[in-house]
Scaffold this active site. Sequence first.
Site, PDB file in Angstrom:
ATOM      1  N   CYS A  34       0.835  -1.193   0.000  1.00  0.00           N
ATOM      2  CA  CYS A  34       0.000   0.000   0.000  1.00  0.00           C
ATOM      3  C   CYS A  34       0.871   1.244   0.000  1.00  0.00           C
ATOM      4  O   CYS A  34       0.379   2.358   0.037  1.00  0.00           O
ATOM      5  CB  CYS A  34      -0.955   0.005   1.180  1.00  0.00           C
ATOM      6  N   CYS A 103      -3.908   6.572   3.902  1.00  0.00           N
ATOM      7  CA  CYS A 103      -2.791   5.695   3.537  1.00  0.00           C
ATOM      8  C   CYS A 103      -1.531   5.990   4.324  1.00  0.00           C
ATOM      9  O   CYS A 103      -0.753   5.094   4.593  1.00  0.00           O
ATOM     10  CB  CYS A 103      -2.530   5.757   2.052  1.00  0.00           C
TER      11      CYS A 103
END
Lengths: 171, 392
Positions: A34, A103
């Site tokens: 990610c 994120c």
Amino acid sequence: MMYNKVVMDHFRNPRNVGTIEDANGVGEVGNPLCGDMMTIYLKIKDERIDDIKFQTFGCGSAIAVSSMLTEIAKGKSLEEAKKITNKDVAEALEGLPKNKLHCSNLGADALQMAIKDYEDRKAGIQRPELKRKDEHEHSHGDTCYCPYCDVEIEEGVTFCEACQHDLKEEH
Amino acid sequence: MKYINLDHISSNPLLPEVKQAMIEAIQHDYHNPSSQHRAGEEAAAALERAREQVAKLINADAPKEIVFTSGGTEADNHAIKGVAMANADRGKHVITTNIEHNAVIRSLRRLKSDGFTVTSLSVDEQGRVRPQDVADAITPETILVSIMHSNNETGTLQPVEEIAAVARAKKILFHTDAVDSVGIMPFDVKKIGADLVSFASNSFYGPTGVGGLYIRRGVKVFPILDGGVQENNKRAGTENLIGIIGMGQAAEIAARDIDRRHAYLKGLKDLFLRELPNHLDEVIINTHPVHSLPHLVSASIRYIEGESVMLMLDDEGIGVSTRSACATGSLRASHVLLSIGLSHADAQGTLVIAFGIDNTESDVTRFLKSLKQVVTTLREISPLYNKAAGRG
């Protein structure tokens, strides 16, 4: 510029970068999949964060978040530190771009994991996710770990199932 | 300290001659090229002069084969949707690759809802399509093959001449998106054997917002903008004459300078690639060593993330582009980088370095020095660098 002055200051001059050799609490979040990976090292003395260091693989905001988190947490008692949230870190940075809030704003999660690690060690509890490597000094001992996500892998495999990373001969 | 722009793939500075031509065009107060009176005819003459300049750059047979568009994206949309609409009675299958620009990918996605099927070919680890894969994918329903000339993220060139021959043998149209090639390297539509070619003015030091589509004479393409009969009835709407005049001027200079420009850019790139290993370890070069654009290098710097590198280089007065997921709005790894076999982590550290004619060898040297410094700083922060290969 997409980042404000406070974020850029922490990105350009990150505080408390590095590792702690005799850390008694380590927490890790994220995954290269990610885009971010953050490790927090704690040296806890008398139930207080005596020292804290971080290492981060990630974008500008991920580095700034890690740096700010260490500043907030340093010197705090464990009870105070447990209350630190990702939102507190983003607020201390006077805001992050919206698309970065999820994120890269993982610093407090890493801190909470490091505190949990400390408490588990103190209580003599082996962590449930034991196969994840928590103590970095053992990382190149008898067991092989994926250099990208730290999941234990068999010696000689060329591919990490957990993070889908091609490993070649690295470990 | 001079700011060094190493992001000549996103856009390019206007050439002084282009600026001059556009300023003169503005001051001239051109009328509408479609008007029948004297002022209109004067504008039409300026428009046609630009068309000739552009036709010459790509060696088209006739200026009429050039349709001016608002840029590369419109040209891609026009080629794909225009061919599909005009030829749907012959079949509804299109062949492409999975590394195309979104203008192609999303145009094709749109066609799918109209009953078209699309075969998207993979590329090899070096980022190239095998012409045999194109041949194998052809069905009796295939009407179009759309494969880019050069990739905007890796700089790798596709074997378009061989692919065009494969398509031609089966009487299938061949479109190539050459937005990053035209005006940067010698480009000949006839030598390639392409039926449709997309290109953009700002790739060769002309203005943004203007580009073109080459449509070989006799190729049936419907307009995607309906309206008047401008552009030989292929693209409705009053032309962006000032932009087109700028593009024409940029095309003329590109045609004149192309060999020298190509050699100069390649010289800078070769210097960078030669010196890079003396400055950094653990870098993956994603650009084909031979078949690639003269000015572009895609480099994946392992264990660090591209946006951080970009920000720190910006502080050093150097502008580069990154393909890190973190730096894109979607926060997803680039489909192109994953297609050539990069891991997500390595894709994160990818920089796209595109040299321009305004760069010098000393820019390359300063860039390498700054890059080394920035990467060293970021690797000290990264938990991955020391761990990998037992450095920790």
